[in-house]
Design an enzyme around this catalytic site. Sequence first.
Site, PDB file in Angstrom:
ATOM      1  N   CYS A 103     -23.208 -50.917  -1.287  1.00 48.93           N
ATOM      2  CA  CYS A 103     -23.270 -49.664  -2.024  1.00 48.93           C
ATOM      3  C   CYS A 103     -22.395 -48.612  -1.361  1.00 48.93           C
ATOM      4  O   CYS A 103     -22.574 -48.286  -0.181  1.00 48.93           O
ATOM      5  CB  CYS A 103     -24.716 -49.172  -2.114  1.00 48.93           C
ATOM      6  SG  CYS A 103     -24.848 -47.593  -2.991  1.00 48.93           S
ATOM      7  N   LYS A 117     -26.201 -40.750 -16.969  1.00 53.57           N
ATOM      8  CA  LYS A 117     -27.009 -41.939 -17.266  1.00 53.57           C
ATOM      9  C   LYS A 117     -28.281 -41.552 -18.008  1.00 53.57           C
ATOM     10  O   LYS A 117     -28.772 -40.417 -17.898  1.00 53.57           O
ATOM     11  CB  LYS A 117     -27.345 -42.649 -15.955  1.00 53.57           C
ATOM     12  CG  LYS A 117     -28.240 -41.842 -15.032  1.00 53.57           C
ATOM     13  CD  LYS A 117     -28.531 -42.558 -13.724  1.00 53.57           C
ATOM     14  CE  LYS A 117     -27.405 -42.414 -12.734  1.00 53.57           C
ATOM     15  NZ  LYS A 117     -27.751 -42.907 -11.383  1.00 53.57           N
ATOM     16  N   ARG A 136     -24.406 -56.057 -13.289  1.00 48.97           N
ATOM     17  CA  ARG A 136     -25.815 -55.893 -13.655  1.00 48.97           C
ATOM     18  C   ARG A 136     -25.994 -56.311 -15.111  1.00 48.97           C
ATOM     19  O   ARG A 136     -25.245 -55.888 -15.993  1.00 48.97           O
ATOM     20  CB  ARG A 136     -26.240 -54.444 -13.467  1.00 48.97           C
ATOM     21  CG  ARG A 136     -27.712 -54.162 -13.688  1.00 48.97           C
ATOM     22  CD  ARG A 136     -27.995 -52.679 -13.519  1.00 48.97           C
ATOM     23  NE  ARG A 136     -27.700 -52.235 -12.162  1.00 48.97           N
ATOM     24  CZ  ARG A 136     -27.364 -50.982 -11.853  1.00 48.97           C
ATOM     25  NH1 ARG A 136     -27.239 -50.075 -12.808  1.00 48.97           N
ATOM     26  NH2 ARG A 136     -27.136 -50.656 -10.597  1.00 48.97           N
ATOM     27  N   CYS A 191     -32.484 -44.888  -6.336  1.00 47.59           N
ATOM     28  CA  CYS A 191     -32.573 -46.118  -7.129  1.00 47.59           C
ATOM     29  C   CYS A 191     -33.927 -46.809  -6.994  1.00 47.59           C
ATOM     30  O   CYS A 191     -34.389 -47.445  -7.945  1.00 47.59           O
ATOM     31  CB  CYS A 191     -31.453 -47.081  -6.717  1.00 47.59           C
ATOM     32  SG  CYS A 191     -29.818 -46.496  -7.178  1.00 47.59           S
ATOM     33  N   LYS A 204     -32.204 -43.275 -19.017  1.00 45.20           N
ATOM     34  CA  LYS A 204     -33.092 -44.402 -18.736  1.00 45.20           C
ATOM     35  C   LYS A 204     -34.395 -44.265 -19.507  1.00 45.20           C
ATOM     36  O   LYS A 204     -34.978 -43.178 -19.579  1.00 45.20           O
ATOM     37  CB  LYS A 204     -33.381 -44.478 -17.228  1.00 45.20           C
ATOM     38  CG  LYS A 204     -32.134 -44.671 -16.369  1.00 45.20           C
ATOM     39  CD  LYS A 204     -32.465 -44.691 -14.878  1.00 45.20           C
ATOM     40  CE  LYS A 204     -31.223 -44.930 -14.032  1.00 45.20           C
ATOM     41  NZ  LYS A 204     -31.527 -44.961 -12.586  1.00 45.20           N
ATOM     42  N   CYS A 230     -29.590 -43.611   0.220  1.00 45.81           N
ATOM     43  CA  CYS A 230     -29.038 -42.305  -0.116  1.00 45.81           C
ATOM     44  C   CYS A 230     -30.028 -41.610  -1.033  1.00 45.81           C
ATOM     45  O   CYS A 230     -31.001 -42.221  -1.481  1.00 45.81           O
ATOM     46  CB  CYS A 230     -27.665 -42.449  -0.787  1.00 45.81           C
ATOM     47  SG  CYS A 230     -27.763 -42.936  -2.530  1.00 45.81           S
ATOM     48  N   ARG A 275     -29.445 -47.114 -20.668  1.00 46.05           N
ATOM     49  CA  ARG A 275     -29.344 -48.343 -19.887  1.00 46.05           C
ATOM     50  C   ARG A 275     -30.477 -49.305 -20.241  1.00 46.05           C
ATOM     51  O   ARG A 275     -31.172 -49.130 -21.243  1.00 46.05           O
ATOM     52  CB  ARG A 275     -29.338 -48.010 -18.404  1.00 46.05           C
ATOM     53  CG  ARG A 275     -28.137 -47.133 -18.003  1.00 46.05           C
ATOM     54  CD  ARG A 275     -28.042 -46.946 -16.513  1.00 46.05           C
ATOM     55  NE  ARG A 275     -26.862 -46.184 -16.111  1.00 46.05           N
ATOM     56  CZ  ARG A 275     -26.507 -45.983 -14.850  1.00 46.05           C
ATOM     57  NH1 ARG A 275     -27.233 -46.485 -13.863  1.00 46.05           N
ATOM     58  NH2 ARG A 275     -25.429 -45.277 -14.554  1.00 46.05           N
ATOM     59  N   CYS A 332     -33.782 -50.127  -2.100  1.00 48.04           N
ATOM     60  CA  CYS A 332     -32.527 -50.348  -2.817  1.00 48.04           C
ATOM     61  C   CYS A 332     -31.603 -51.215  -1.970  1.00 48.04           C
ATOM     62  O   CYS A 332     -31.915 -51.546  -0.833  1.00 48.04           O
ATOM     63  CB  CYS A 332     -31.867 -49.014  -3.124  1.00 48.04           C
ATOM     64  SG  CYS A 332     -31.221 -48.182  -1.654  1.00 48.04           S
TER      65      CYS A 332
END
Length: 1533
Positions: free
Chosen positions: A1385, A1158, A1019, A1428, A1160, A1424, A1088, A1379
């Site tokens: 994934c 993470k 990414r 995302c 964001k 899931c 990110r 996603c």
Amino acid sequence: MVAGSVKTPEEAVARIAYLSSDVVISVQPTLSNASAFSSKLEELSSGGVKGTLTASNGVPEIQTVRQNADPLLSVFQPARSGKLVSVTATSSILLSSIPHLYKLINYPVVIHVSLQPSDFPDYSEITSIRQTGLILLQSESTQEAQDMAVAAHGLAVKTGKAVVHFFASSSDDSEISNEDTVLLGRALDRAAARTYQSGKIVSTSLYADDGVVAQTSNSIASVAVGTNGHASGLVTPASEASGIEPSSNGTSTADENSTRPSLTSIGSLHDAIESRPISSDDIHKHASTIFEVIKQVTGRSYNVFEYTGPRNADVALFVFGSTTGLFRSTIKRTPGDDYSRVGVITARLYRPWFGTKLTEVIPKSISKIAVLEQIKKKTTKWGPLFLDLLTCLRTGPALKGAPVVVGHQLGFITPDTASQALRGVVQNLKSESPVQNLSVGLEGVPTDVGHSISQPAIEAAYMKILDQLFGKRLHIANSLDKPNAGISATITASPEYGYGSLLARMERRQTFIERVENLAKSNDFTTRIPAEWLSKWLLVADDESKSGALVPGIIMRLMVDGSPAAYSLLSDKDLFYKESHWLIGSDAWSYDLGNSGVHHVIASGKNINMLVIDSQPYSEHAAADASRRKKDVGLYAMNFGNSFVASVAVYSSYTQVLHAMLEADKFDGPSVVVAYLPYNKENDSPLTVLQETKKAVDIGYWPLYRWNPRGEKDEKKFSLDSERLKKELQEFLKRDNHLSQLVKRNPQFAANLSGSYGTEVRQQQKRKAKDAFNKLLEGLSGPPLTILFASDGGNAEGLAQRLGRRGKARGLKTLVLAMEDYPIEDLSTEENLVLITSTAGQGEFPQNGRNFWETVKNSTDLDLATVNYTVFALGDSHYWPRKEDKHYYNKPGKDLDKRLADLGGRKLVDTGLGDDQDPDGYQTAYSEWEPRLWKALGVDNVDGLPDDPPPITNEDIKIASNFLRGTIAEGLKDESTGAISASDQQLTKFHGTYMQDDRDLRDERKSQGLEPAYSFMIRCRLSSGVATPEQWIKMDDISNEFGNQTMKLTTRQTFQFHGVIKRKLKSTMQAINRALMTTIAACGDVNRNVMCSSLPQHSALHAQAHEAAIRISNHLLPSTTAYHEIWLTDDDDKKVQVAGDAIVDHEPLYGPTYLPRKFKITIAIPPHNDTDVYAHDIGLIAIKGGDGKLSGFNVLAGGGMGVTHNNKKTYPRTGSMLGYAPLDKIHLVCEKIMLVQRDNGDRNNRKHARLKYTIDDMGVKVFKSKVEDLLTWKLEEARPFKFHSNIDTFGWQVDENGKNHFTFFIENGRIEDTPEFPMKTGLREIAKVHKGEFRLTGNQHLILSSVEDADLEGMRDLMAKYRLDNLQFSGLRLSSSACVAFPTCGLAMAESERYLPILISKLEGVLEESGLRHDSIVMRMTGCPNGCARPWLAEVAFVGKAFGAYNMYLGGGYHGQRLNKLYRSSIKEEEILEILKPLFKRYALERQDGERFGDFCIRIGMIKPTTEGKTFHDDVCVAPPLFFHPSKSGAHK
């Protein structure tokens, strides 16, 4: 009689074939189109109906075969294995199957054929096989078809000979009763059938005699011994030859045990009894006996020849066609004496031909016989039946007084024309000199001629590529849509016809060139201009590009000229192009290459291209009947030596297909492109085809390659475009000394090329692993304990490993293995066995336990009487909330416990049931279960046990990583695996890459003894999603060279690449760096990619917001130099070392452990919330100042999407408003928020580590005060703002500076080329000329930004050329997002990107009906609950729960401001459609002005609103969906 009725002859025949066979070969026009037989066969099979003659009274096997796939090849293997085989088909298979028919005549096979076309059958296909030695039985009505089907099977079993039962369908038949069981019992000889079924014929030849001969003797029907010494043929009861009638139950009354030899002792039979081959007299006797049985049981009379009419008849009609019954009824109902002395004759048993029996049937008074033959394809002047009658009536002693035979051609006759036709025949017969070969009835064929040949729609992919590449130059010789002067489509679709057609086409163009040359020299044109252009063309006529460039100009000038000469050339204007000649075929061409047009094309050396589409799925091939003998067309052509050959698969590599077809076109000689397109049915979904293709290519069954025999050097001859070769191709390359050179050039292929595949490899690996471990345990003295686990997420494996360590500490010989790695044959030898399994899907075993369970479940010889066992299961009692689904809870563990007990196992302790809903999750039950296990094993009281080492956490990995270095560099150099270590997998996320594996291939690779197909997702870090055209082209290059030839535009406004294998990982990173991009901190526990609205209308405001995003991103970037050292230095570069061997780094913002999770950040510019500003750790809402410029931002904090199913401690959250900050200080505000999270976030529980939980734990006020303390100043009050939507605005827009912007619809962000839509190529061509920039949106779409007016027309033309201007999609589709999920994934539980478009297609019909086609409804899907695609903010969302099952959420805010709520749990497509279709209709009827769908669902009581993240799990709807009026009821009262 059996209850029920039969409506058609095919139904009647299908029932008899099913009941009388072990295997039924059901031949269909296509796999998705049922034949007239197959529906009934499927009904019987799915109902578990047992056969009358089926071995062991089992359920017959139904094999479905395509009509053009050489169906009779499927007969050999089961027939030679002692199985009774029948075939149901149309007569169209007979001619092409004649070579097989000769081979099958001595097997008791029954072939039922429905003559075609159904309205006017052609009997020439029956007469064409009359010399094969088959027994041919005829029927016409439904009742006759039922009786003759019984007779056919009875005769086959009695004689050991193959029987063809042919019949014409009749639409006038009335329904009949199901078959009589008494008749079946008496007509079908069970004893003879069982004898045949107990034997086996060893033969593999399909093209040579295998020595099988059906024989009989004076006392019994017997079998002959073939050349291989094995019995072949059929043993029939002793009663048959001695004249004893069969009893009512179909068995002999004689002592069978004393008279019938077994197949295994058949050699002695020839010494004791003189045997002889079955004769025609034997067949007549058996047929007559069966006909008599039918008469006794049913009263219906049948004979070899049948005569109806007066015994004093003068003339008779011998009818061989479908109108026998019509003629009989016409004679019967006609008053007067016209037909009072006319009879009708038919042949019930057409072959063998018993001519001597005919004279016994017809009256002596008959002087003339009219032979009426319904034969359309006459090859001789006299018809076959006419010649049969002449032979038996007009030769030898029978000549004296024999009737005159008059031939007639029987045409199409209806009840309305029957009387007229009959009158004409009788008048002709009664004339003094009857006319021979008189035609009776219409010669024309009705329009309904049965199933027409058509190309499956799914195969259009390759046709579209050909059309895109060659356009007007393309000429497909055997195209089904071409007029062919009445020649049948079956013939014109063949390679032979196409080859001849192309030869004629080539000659025609050569003649055309000569004509052009003559006209160019003549004065036949009005002016000299056409001649000048034609002269230019003649110089380049064989150059496809140069000649093609001149054609438009030539055509225009010829049209202007208007002379006769000009018009004569215009009539053949297609010949001006240097055509690309193609033959298109299927794998049906692969069955007998040496005798087909494929061979002729290759041998000719002509410049002809063949595209052969192979549709056999890899999974089907693995279990395929070896007798079917499909050839490898590509290998055949390569061995021939003069052809260009390519093997391609459009669903694996679109680019490689393009290269192969272009190279085939340029090659001067034969070219063969074998193209893979696997499907089980022609209407299979593209997803199914994709998955089958990937398996086949990955495992080497379908390698991708190109072969040019005229390459100047050896290395140019063969290009391997995939990584595996199948064995046959390896051998070819070895012979040609190319394989060694290939390996030399590409050492990475060596292991793959030389490896052997198959389950035996896997078994060897299991055995070696266990044996090696057993050696290690030999020195230990304690009892053994084998621990097997099945685990998807790692919990069960972790428990198993921990239990193993604890057992070892207690002195036990512990062995811990995944269930799939355990050699199952050792199970009964174990002393103590522990099985630990989690629960996957709908109560299924995890991937690595499924094969183990299937073996244990189905085993009939496992004895576990000496095995002590126990089971611990992990599950979630709330995962399946519906009452009817409760049994899925811990189902694998419960099933395993019950099965082991059934096999005799002795339980050590009761099964433990770990439940995620318990206070400590599964650990609650485990902490009670484990001590009981130690006690049962007698090792509970052991002193001095060491403490368990604490589990290694992400925090441990980060601390030990030396600022994100870990052992990544060393792992990249390890060529023994495509993977990296577990700890490095966590660290590489910080570098912008995740290790994944292709889950479509997991099972197949495991069965082949291969590790998973590991690859990496990369990414990019692309602040605010802005890229230059040059960067776009470089990203496109990277995806082609290093990835899977696609790009993903993510929901975080950046590029993502999939399928990058480890050895290409570093090169890919360097290529991204050369494009002036990076991947550092695109993933991992850091800040990110910073997102920003892509708002094209306000470019000045966007530019300021974009600058702010870059400033924030750069400010929060990690400082470690590990990224540069690992990825951007060459192997020869020396790293700077300080303090001995340690590299010292410094992270002023993050510290050595970085963030807890993470982080964001996004920027939204009102009125469009196109980046979902509420969903991020920090959401910045741009505020415009009084001067129209960006003044600052309202600051939201604490948004986040990640959730764990059924864990109410986890939830999504929308950001809380902290206040307003000016533009120049916004990067500092972001920093301080991040630092408060760094120091206060939960580092012990990663599920509770996001900022949203930190804020909820602290409270917003406390959190805000901590941020302001670090800032040393207060945030201002939030400024007013308003959002209108959170979707993109598609199409052209003009900004305030007059520049143009176009938003493309990129479904789910996937940039790829397909035959239907070459999007990737189109965007690359646009990037080559674009002078502005590209903007990636947070909704996974793309904006072509800053197009000047002067460039607008050219840009529009390019967009139209590649169909990139198409925005004619439903509002639902335009507002959707998904996603990646499967196949890459590792967290995915269900499909997402590959399924959401399919689901939307199934909903668009009701949207259209309801007037909602253009209404925006935000729908999102994820595989899931990680979130995302930010599903929790959608108006309708689907979150994967298990494969094919989703949780459904309703009520999200259209502006992205409100979370949705669970409406249904674990529902599948059928339930989704049942809920949404009526709900959409209701929305259309009852919505208020401007009311959005999410708001509507709340207003009518479908769902309650989610006011904050902590109430996400409250008041969920659990009742069945009710569509009620809100004034009458409510969902949650």
